[in-house]
Design an enzyme around this catalytic site. Sequence first.
Site, PDB file in Angstrom:
ATOM      1  N   SER A 184       0.423   1.471  -1.420  1.00  0.00           N
ATOM      2  CA  SER A 184       0.473   0.675  -0.193  1.00  0.00           C
ATOM      3  C   SER A 184       0.243  -0.826  -0.359  1.00  0.00           C
ATOM      4  O   SER A 184       0.461  -1.583   0.586  1.00  0.00           O
ATOM      5  CB  SER A 184      -0.526   1.222   0.830  1.00  0.00           C
ATOM      6  OG  SER A 184       0.005   2.372   1.438  1.00  0.00           O
TER       7      SER A 184
ATOM      8  N   SER B  99       1.933   0.915   3.096  1.00  0.00           N
ATOM      9  CA  SER B  99       1.465   0.691   4.449  1.00  0.00           C
ATOM     10  C   SER B  99       1.022  -0.746   4.735  1.00  0.00           C
ATOM     11  O   SER B  99       0.927  -1.128   5.897  1.00  0.00           O
ATOM     12  CB  SER B  99       0.299   1.619   4.731  1.00  0.00           C
ATOM     13  OG  SER B  99      -0.821   1.266   3.938  1.00  0.00           O
TER      14      SER B  99
ATOM     15  N   LYS C  93      -5.764  -7.040   6.405  1.00  0.00           N
ATOM     16  CA  LYS C  93      -5.107  -5.823   6.893  1.00  0.00           C
ATOM     17  C   LYS C  93      -5.995  -5.213   7.970  1.00  0.00           C
ATOM     18  O   LYS C  93      -7.224  -5.206   7.823  1.00  0.00           O
ATOM     19  CB  LYS C  93      -4.908  -4.850   5.716  1.00  0.00           C
ATOM     20  CG  LYS C  93      -4.143  -3.579   6.072  1.00  0.00           C
ATOM     21  CD  LYS C  93      -3.920  -2.692   4.842  1.00  0.00           C
ATOM     22  CE  LYS C  93      -3.102  -1.455   5.173  1.00  0.00           C
ATOM     23  NZ  LYS C  93      -2.880  -0.596   3.979  1.00  0.00           N
TER      24      LYS C  93
END
Lengths: 484, 95
Positions: free
Chosen positions: A175, A151, A76
Amino acid sequence: MYLNTLVAQARALAAGEISSTELTRLHLDRCQQLDSRLNAIITLSAETALAQAEAADARRAAGQAGPLTGIPLLHKDIFCTQGVRTSCGSRMLDNFVAPYDATVVRRLQDAGMVMLGKTNMDEFAMGSSNETSYYGPVTNPWRAQTVPGGSSGGSAAAVAARLAAAATGTDTGGSIRQPAALCGITGIKPTYGRVSRYGMIAFASSLDQAGPMTRTAEDAALLLSAMSGFDPLDSTSIERDSEDYSAQLGDSLEGLTLGLPKEFFGAGLHPDVAAAIETAAAELEKLGARLKEITLPNSSLGIPAYYVVAPAEASSNLARFDGVRYGYRCADPADLQDLYCRSRSEGFGREVKRRIMIGTYALSSGYYDAYYLKAQQVRRLIRDDFQRAFEAVDVILGPTTPAPAFGLNEKTADPVSMYLNDIYTVTANLAGLPAMSLPAGFSGELPIGMHLIGNYFSEGRLLNVAHRYQQVTDWHERVPEGCE
Amino acid sequence: MALDKNTVDQIATLARLSVDADDNAAYQDELGQILALVDQLDAAATGDVAPLAHPLELTARLRADEVSETDQRDAFQATAPAVASGYYLVPKVID
């Protein structure tokens, strides 16, 4: 080979059926072919990846390979990576190349893993649909014009589309778990403090945790064992050794008590999700678990408490972005105040600014007691609810999200309806508990996620329950159309 | 709870964000909606419940008072928008 799980890829590498360089090239090609449709990747680091793959092959030839050596993964874009841009999904950090690696990145690299690139995400991890990214939204591989969740939406979409067997994610209010549910993959948020936050760009420091996103619980166990453990560089890291989470995967579920909170099955839950979770619970019962209805009476206060605590901490954490030391700087500032204000206003997107404003307000003079203090008190009530529940049950079971993936732009005009997506996930963050999502069915072509919450440091038990479930179901083996 | 224009301007100043007139109206609306959500906390009977700052109620770990960092100024300043002679450059503050 790209359809294989992490564990299967490890086996093939160990057996000499494929080299890491070949495996890495295969995945890089796949990222290049499929990502124009998904937008799951912000930066593809092919050169670094091939160098790491070569090193992994050399390490194997020298007889020094571990179980993860040579396997490609995506990070990420919230994790700092030395030499490769770390944008955090923001214009603010569009040009930021970190001078050091995050501990998570370092540990997986030390294990010999190969970083393919950095995944798309909601800006500064603030969002539940990946639509707040400066780099554009990510498409859910299961249906066009549909969000992947957020997210960690890029990580979830990439793993679901088989761009990589694994990706890292972070979870402040859901997330990792919410996008895992919406994309039909497995993701775990460990106990607060289990995985180092060093080099992970801070959103809400008392809630943030990193974890693996994979297709199976078996893969997640392998990765989490390598990611977790004490790190002196993170002041909130728990002084506790890493565990071998793979060792407990096969344990029997006989005698396990699963608690189903009645608050998680009330109004607002999509009927397909409710039906899938009930079927999954019955499946776990067949494996030996006992089901028990429980109550978490303060659950409905989770979202309101979260939207005080998280923005308050974010407003403080994001004060560091001032246009002076790193990141975006506005053109021709009139004076120092103008430099700060315009750099921040031009560098941050709308949702981030909204949260900074809310957080600043909640912490401002005269409002602290009414908001932050009150939210921290509610946080204790929520934690105490869980502790009472864990006196009677071992693991809590429910849906990860109220509904399957929603349409692009469907909720962007209404921040509050977007926030309610995390209604079942935020309480685990507020209480600091480990929790995970795994595929448990479909609504039409869209995946449904089952949510497991455990007591502190029970990651091994959660992964065990998930693994046993995955041995008798095949939801996690389904591949989105066009990604075969 | 609704916010008025002055409150939004005041928050923006504290947060070091520029908010123009159009934005101000939008923020009044959006922040008002979020605060209405947050105001559900008022219904919680918190009485003398102690606030929970850390989920595991741990306090910050102390370390030995030893030098643990090396000078990496050049590496850190490589990402800065404007530097000279090891200093960060900003608009003139004092005449």
